[in-house]
Write a protein that holds these residues in place. Structure first.
Motif, PDB file in Angstrom:
ATOM      1  N   ASN A 317     -44.185  -6.036  38.085  1.00 47.65           N
ATOM      2  CA  ASN A 317     -44.349  -5.538  39.199  1.00 47.65           C
ATOM      3  C   ASN A 317     -45.713  -5.951  39.812  1.00 47.65           C
ATOM      4  O   ASN A 317     -45.847  -6.394  40.925  1.00 47.65           O
ATOM      5  N   LYS A 318     -46.723  -6.322  38.704  1.00 48.35           N
ATOM      6  CA  LYS A 318     -47.915  -6.914  39.281  1.00 48.35           C
ATOM      7  C   LYS A 318     -47.562  -8.337  39.725  1.00 48.35           C
ATOM      8  O   LYS A 318     -48.062  -8.755  41.040  1.00 48.35           O
ATOM      9  N   HIS A 319     -46.857  -9.121  39.121  1.00 46.93           N
ATOM     10  CA  HIS A 319     -46.650 -10.525  39.613  1.00 46.93           C
ATOM     11  C   HIS A 319     -45.745 -10.579  40.948  1.00 46.93           C
ATOM     12  O   HIS A 319     -46.146 -11.281  41.679  1.00 46.93           O
ATOM     13  N   PHE A 320     -44.992  -9.639  40.840  1.00 45.16           N
ATOM     14  CA  PHE A 320     -43.903  -9.583  42.193  1.00 45.16           C
ATOM     15  C   PHE A 320     -45.020  -9.325  43.403  1.00 45.16           C
ATOM     16  O   PHE A 320     -45.000  -9.705  44.414  1.00 45.16           O
ATOM     17  N   ARG A 321     -45.929  -8.328  43.321  1.00 47.81           N
ATOM     18  CA  ARG A 321     -46.678  -7.868  44.501  1.00 47.81           C
ATOM     19  C   ARG A 321     -47.534  -8.902  44.704  1.00 47.81           C
ATOM     20  O   ARG A 321     -47.832  -9.048  45.832  1.00 47.81           O
ATOM     21  N   TYR A 322     -48.117  -9.750  43.970  1.00 43.88           N
ATOM     22  CA  TYR A 322     -49.117 -10.831  44.032  1.00 43.88           C
ATOM     23  C   TYR A 322     -48.297 -11.902  44.631  1.00 43.88           C
ATOM     24  O   TYR A 322     -48.995 -12.790  45.468  1.00 43.88           O
ATOM     25  N   ALA A 323     -47.235 -12.245  44.094  1.00 43.52           N
ATOM     26  CA  ALA A 323     -46.248 -13.070  44.875  1.00 43.52           C
ATOM     27  C   ALA A 323     -46.012 -12.836  46.253  1.00 43.52           C
ATOM     28  O   ALA A 323     -46.129 -13.793  47.048  1.00 43.52           O
ATOM     29  N   ALA A 324     -45.833 -11.848  46.695  1.00 43.20           N
ATOM     30  CA  ALA A 324     -45.574 -11.251  48.016  1.00 43.20           C
ATOM     31  C   ALA A 324     -46.840 -11.563  48.706  1.00 43.20           C
ATOM     32  O   ALA A 324     -46.878 -11.920  49.782  1.00 43.20           O
ATOM     33  N   LEU A 325     -47.885 -11.005  48.180  1.00 41.71           N
ATOM     34  CA  LEU A 325     -49.344 -11.374  48.762  1.00 41.71           C
ATOM     35  C   LEU A 325     -49.476 -12.688  49.030  1.00 41.71           C
ATOM     36  O   LEU A 325     -50.044 -13.096  50.186  1.00 41.71           O
ATOM     37  N   ASN A 326     -49.366 -13.610  48.005  1.00 38.34           N
ATOM     38  CA  ASN A 326     -49.638 -15.068  48.455  1.00 38.34           C
ATOM     39  C   ASN A 326     -48.653 -15.642  49.412  1.00 38.34           C
ATOM     40  O   ASN A 326     -48.899 -16.471  50.046  1.00 38.34           O
ATOM     41  N   ARG A 327     -47.369 -15.330  49.383  1.00 43.37           N
ATOM     42  CA  ARG A 327     -46.470 -15.476  50.457  1.00 43.37           C
ATOM     43  C   ARG A 327     -46.875 -15.322  51.761  1.00 43.37           C
ATOM     44  O   ARG A 327     -46.750 -15.922  52.757  1.00 43.37           O
ATOM     45  N   SER A 347     -45.593  -6.225  49.552  1.00 46.55           N
ATOM     46  CA  SER A 347     -46.801  -6.299  48.656  1.00 46.55           C
ATOM     47  C   SER A 347     -47.603  -5.000  48.685  1.00 46.55           C
ATOM     48  O   SER A 347     -47.809  -4.407  47.835  1.00 46.55           O
ATOM     49  N   VAL A 348     -47.675  -4.310  49.776  1.00 49.03           N
ATOM     50  CA  VAL A 348     -48.336  -2.911  50.234  1.00 49.03           C
ATOM     51  C   VAL A 348     -47.522  -2.019  49.528  1.00 49.03           C
ATOM     52  O   VAL A 348     -47.860  -1.018  48.768  1.00 49.03           O
ATOM     53  N   VAL A 360     -53.885  -3.599  47.790  1.00 45.79           N
ATOM     54  CA  VAL A 360     -53.576  -2.918  49.071  1.00 45.79           C
ATOM     55  C   VAL A 360     -54.464  -3.283  50.164  1.00 45.79           C
ATOM     56  O   VAL A 360     -54.233  -3.855  51.462  1.00 45.79           O
ATOM     57  N   GLY A 361     -55.708  -3.612  49.923  1.00 48.23           N
ATOM     58  CA  GLY A 361     -56.858  -3.882  50.779  1.00 48.23           C
ATOM     59  C   GLY A 361     -56.569  -5.398  51.187  1.00 48.23           C
ATOM     60  O   GLY A 361     -56.665  -5.884  52.570  1.00 48.23           O
ATOM     61  N   ALA A 362     -56.048  -6.208  50.152  1.00 48.39           N
ATOM     62  CA  ALA A 362     -55.987  -7.747  50.557  1.00 48.39           C
ATOM     63  C   ALA A 362     -54.716  -7.732  51.468  1.00 48.39           C
ATOM     64  O   ALA A 362     -54.810  -8.428  52.352  1.00 48.39           O
ATOM     65  N   ALA A 363     -53.676  -7.144  50.981  1.00 49.72           N
ATOM     66  CA  ALA A 363     -52.244  -7.178  51.824  1.00 49.72           C
ATOM     67  C   ALA A 363     -52.660  -6.823  53.290  1.00 49.72           C
ATOM     68  O   ALA A 363     -52.193  -7.192  54.374  1.00 49.72           O
ATOM     69  N   GLY A 364     -53.488  -5.498  53.412  1.00 48.39           N
ATOM     70  CA  GLY A 364     -53.929  -4.963  54.832  1.00 48.39           C
ATOM     71  C   GLY A 364     -54.753  -6.045  55.892  1.00 48.39           C
ATOM     72  O   GLY A 364     -54.333  -6.135  56.955  1.00 48.39           O
ATOM     73  N   ALA A 365     -55.546  -6.936  55.070  1.00 51.79           N
ATOM     74  CA  ALA A 365     -56.316  -7.980  55.714  1.00 51.79           C
ATOM     75  C   ALA A 365     -55.510  -8.800  56.096  1.00 51.79           C
ATOM     76  O   ALA A 365     -55.734  -9.475  57.239  1.00 51.79           O
TER      77      ALA A 365
END
Length: 728
Positions: A317-327, A347-348, A360-365
């Motif tokens: 789950n951690k890698h998936f959400r940060y993969a979505a964040l980088n995407r 990601s959120v 959450v904060g990084a994705a919101g930005a």
């Protein structure tokens, strides 16, 4: 197939990636360490004899470099040892050459003996008679033990392959060249250090031995491949280059060279996921979308499927959400806002499931950047309701300041927000955010038109001696813009067009403005108006942009100049400038408001309202003199001088005094136009000054101006047009 079975299968595949290949370069490094250690043992056995500090220091630095750097060819190693960059004992180099020749001539037993004897002789227990040269847990000790361990794991076939590969490695170098370069004088030049060579007598060296070297491709299926990169070397290289790309891009390897080395590492270590992320960063730098997307997917595919089995669901789950964040970051970088928002939402949602507030904060930005003004306002509205970490608070302060500046907040309120963020940065020693805060502050001062304050913050940024990717990223675009603008002022259209094309890759709309200005200066009003209309249409349809207001103002002011020079109806021009003035005052863009006032004064002057133009120009001039560029100061002084001439008495001594004062003021105008290479404006100023000197009867000064005018016109002829007389 069950997930656990998948992961077990991947583990079997990854066993090979955890084994460090033994390469000829590593054998050469072991031999280099071995001969130095034997020299130190020999020196300690002698009375009052030791290796000089400079040799010890340079050996340690070079040994660390050889351990960390990727494998090099033998001729590169020879060059490194003999080019004078490192102070090395000549007898050390001689013994090193003898050792390599011994391995080459005497076969596998000599190769194995080189490694085993190094550990046996240099890593013994410390006592009075037998000094310990290398401790087991030092950098060199760990390296030698790892080489010995991996060597002992090799089968006989693999050991034979290693020896044959070493022979190829040795033959491709320059055998004997380093030996011949070491003269007897160099062998005795040890700065008073009496160190003899080792007592081991190498077997007779026959360099002309003929050997049947098996083609290396026949061993490609074995574990012992011609891998140039070990896992540790690849990890160090990846960490160094990724860090440089983030903090100081100029010091990182050039994109083509970096990508070439990345492909080498991928070929040697195909399951090493971090190298794919470095490739992703490099592709972002080159603005290559397909490569960036493939590298990002390859990175997280390899990361997810190589996870240990204990907390697999959580880690996945951690890698998936940060993969979505980088995407999301990638699509935002390339302007794909809808795709970026999809990744932000994914990601959120995953971050909220895991309770990861940082994600959450990084994705919101990123969502605020990709979604525009409305999502940003929604993000900032919800920001105070939940506590944030200091880093998130400081980042939110920077985001809030930018949001406030773009929405017509008072400059005092904007800088108060920035001060709060800077206070958090200083309290928690967050250097990277401190640098970003200074850059943001400088940009806001420049936006408001206070270039002196912007310059102060830029100097603070440089004096911090900190490395910031934001600054280095903007440097290239700024250089292209400056080159294009200078070429426009000098009338070099081909050079200006080339600079505009280069700028278009990083800043499309700024290049569009420069293109419109080029058409305007060349006298092509229709092309200039078409380009400006494209910019204004973008400003009307774009939801948000960091340069939204200033971009719109630049386009409106330039359009007013085109209308003034090529249209006889000035009413629409006055309305356009009044709209631009109201917009600049609403958003507190003081310098642009002053610039618009000067344009209005120029229109009034050409319409015959010289007194009104003089009052307005006199009001705006001090701010331009305080914060304007040399070119802006030159044309502002020129306009003010024209207004004074038009408002001067018709005749008499008072008119003569005014004209004489105007002639003196034009000297400053010429000086500023000369600084920036504004050739056509300089010629225009000389023409006006010659007429003024003629009116007051100063014939020598008139002739001097006329001669200068002729010289400049012969060097670069300027077509006499009405545009130069009426433009600001």
């Amino acid at each position: 197939m069950e997930p656990s079975e998948n992961l077990d299968f991947v583990k079997l595949i990854n066993i090979r990636a955890n084994i460090d290949n033994i390469t000829p370069h590593k054998i050469a490094v072991v031999a280099f360490i071995r001969e130095y250690g034997l020299l130190k043992i020999e020196a300690k056995r002698m009375v009052d004899c030791a290796v000089a500090p400079k040799y010890r220091k340079d050996f340690c630095m070079l040994a660390l470099k050889l351990i960390q750097c990727p494998d090099m060819e033998f001729k590169e190693l020879e060059s490194l040892l003999t080019d004078g960059r490192y102070n090395l004992l000549s007898v050390h180099l001689q013994n090193f050459c003898v050792r390599l020749q011994n391995i080459y001539v005497n076969g596998i037993s000599a190769l194995v003996d080189c490694v085993t004897s190094t550990v046996d002789k240099l890593m013994i227990e410390q006592n009075e008679t037998n000094p310990c040269i290398i401790t087991r847990y030092s950098v060199l000790g760990l390296y030698l033990r790892r080489i010995l361990l991996n060597l002992e794991k090799l089968t006989f076939v693999q050991t034979v392959a290693l020896y044959k590969t070493f022979c190829l490695y040795y033959q491709k170098g320059r055998p004997g060249l380093m030996m011949r370069s070491l003269s007897k004088e160099k062998l005795n030049n040890m700065e008073g250090v009496g160190i003899s060579a080792t007592n081991e007598d190498p077997r007779p060296l026959e360099l002309s031995i003929k050997m049947n070297i098996v083609d290396r491709n026949k061993f490609s299926s074995s574990l012992l491949e011609e891998g140039q990169w070990s896992r540790k070397q690849a990890e160090l290289f990846t960490a160094q280059q990724a860090n440089l790309l983030q903090i100081n891009e100029k010091k990182a390897l050039p994109p083509p060279q970096l990508q070439k080395m990345i492909m080498q590492i991928i070929n040697d270590l195909p399951d090493y996921s971090d190298i794919h992320f470095l490739s992703f960063l490099n592709c972002l730098r080159m603005k290559e979308f397909c490569g960036a997307q493939d590298s990002l997917y390859n990175c997280f595919d390899r990361t997810v499927f190589s996870l240990p089995g204990n907390n697999i669901c959580t880690d996945r789950n951690k890698h998936f959400r940060y993969a979505a964040l980088n995407r999301a970051a990638m699509h935002t970088h390339f302007g794909h806002k809808e795709l970026a928002m999809e990744s932000v939402r994914e990601s959120v949602s995953r971050a909220q499931e895991a309770g990861d507030s940082a994600c959450v904060g990084a994705a919101g930005a990123w969502g605020a950047l990709a979604g525009g003004r409305a999502p940003r306002a929604a993000l900032l509205a919800h920001a105070p309701r939940s506590p944030r970490a200091p880093r998130l608070l400081a980042s939110a302060a920077q985001l809030l300041a930018q949001h406030a500046a773009l929405n017509a907040a008072k400059p005092a309120d904007v800088f108060q927000i920035i001060t709060r963020g800077d206070t958090i940065n200083y309290l928690h020693s967050m250097t990277d955010l401190t640098v970003a805060g200074l850059a943001n502050t400088a940009a806001l001062w420049a936006l408001y038109g206070f270039t002196e304050m912007a310059s102060v913050n830029c100097q603070l940024l440089l004096n911090l001696n900190a490395k910031c990717s934001v600054v280095s990223e903007a440097a290239g675009a700024l250089a292209a813009r400056v080159c294009a603008h200078r070429a426009l002022l000098a009338g070099k259209w081909e050079e200006a067009d080339e600079g505009i094309r280069q700028l278009a890759s990083s800043d499309r709309w700024e290049s569009q403005l420069l293109k419109a200005e080029m058409y305007f200066l060349k006298g092509d009003a229709m092309e200039a108006l078409d380009s400006l209309q494209d910019v204004l249409d973008f400003c009307k349809t774009e939801d948000d942009s960091y340069h939204f207001i200033s971009l719109r103002l630049k386009a409106m002011v330039l359009m007013s100049q085109v209308q003034q020079c090529f249209s006889s109806v000035q009413s629409a021009n006055i309305m356009l400038l009044n709209e631009a003035l109201a917009l600049a005052k609403k958003y507190h863009l003081h310098y642009w408001a002053t610039t618009v006032e000067m344009h209005i004064a120029n229109v009034q002057l050409n319409m015959g309202c010289s007194k009104n133009a003089l009052v307005l120009a006199r009001k705006a001039l001090p701010f331009i003199m305080a914060h304007g560029s040399a070119y802006d100061l030159g044309r502002a002084m020129l306009l003010y001088t024209k207004c004074r001439i038009a408002s001067a008495p018709i005749s008499g001594e008072s008119r003569t005094n005014v004209l004489q004062s105007c002639c003196e003021a034009l000297e400053l105008v010429k000086k500023n136009f000369t600084k920036v290479g504004a050739h056509s404006r300089l010629v225009q100023t000389l023409y006006l000054q010659a007429h003024l000197y003629n009116d007051i009867g100063n014939q020598s000064a008139r002739n001097q101006c006329a001669w200068l005018y002729r010289q400049l016109d012969q060097q670069n002829p300027v077509e006499a047009t009405k545009m130069l007389l009426v433009m600001y």
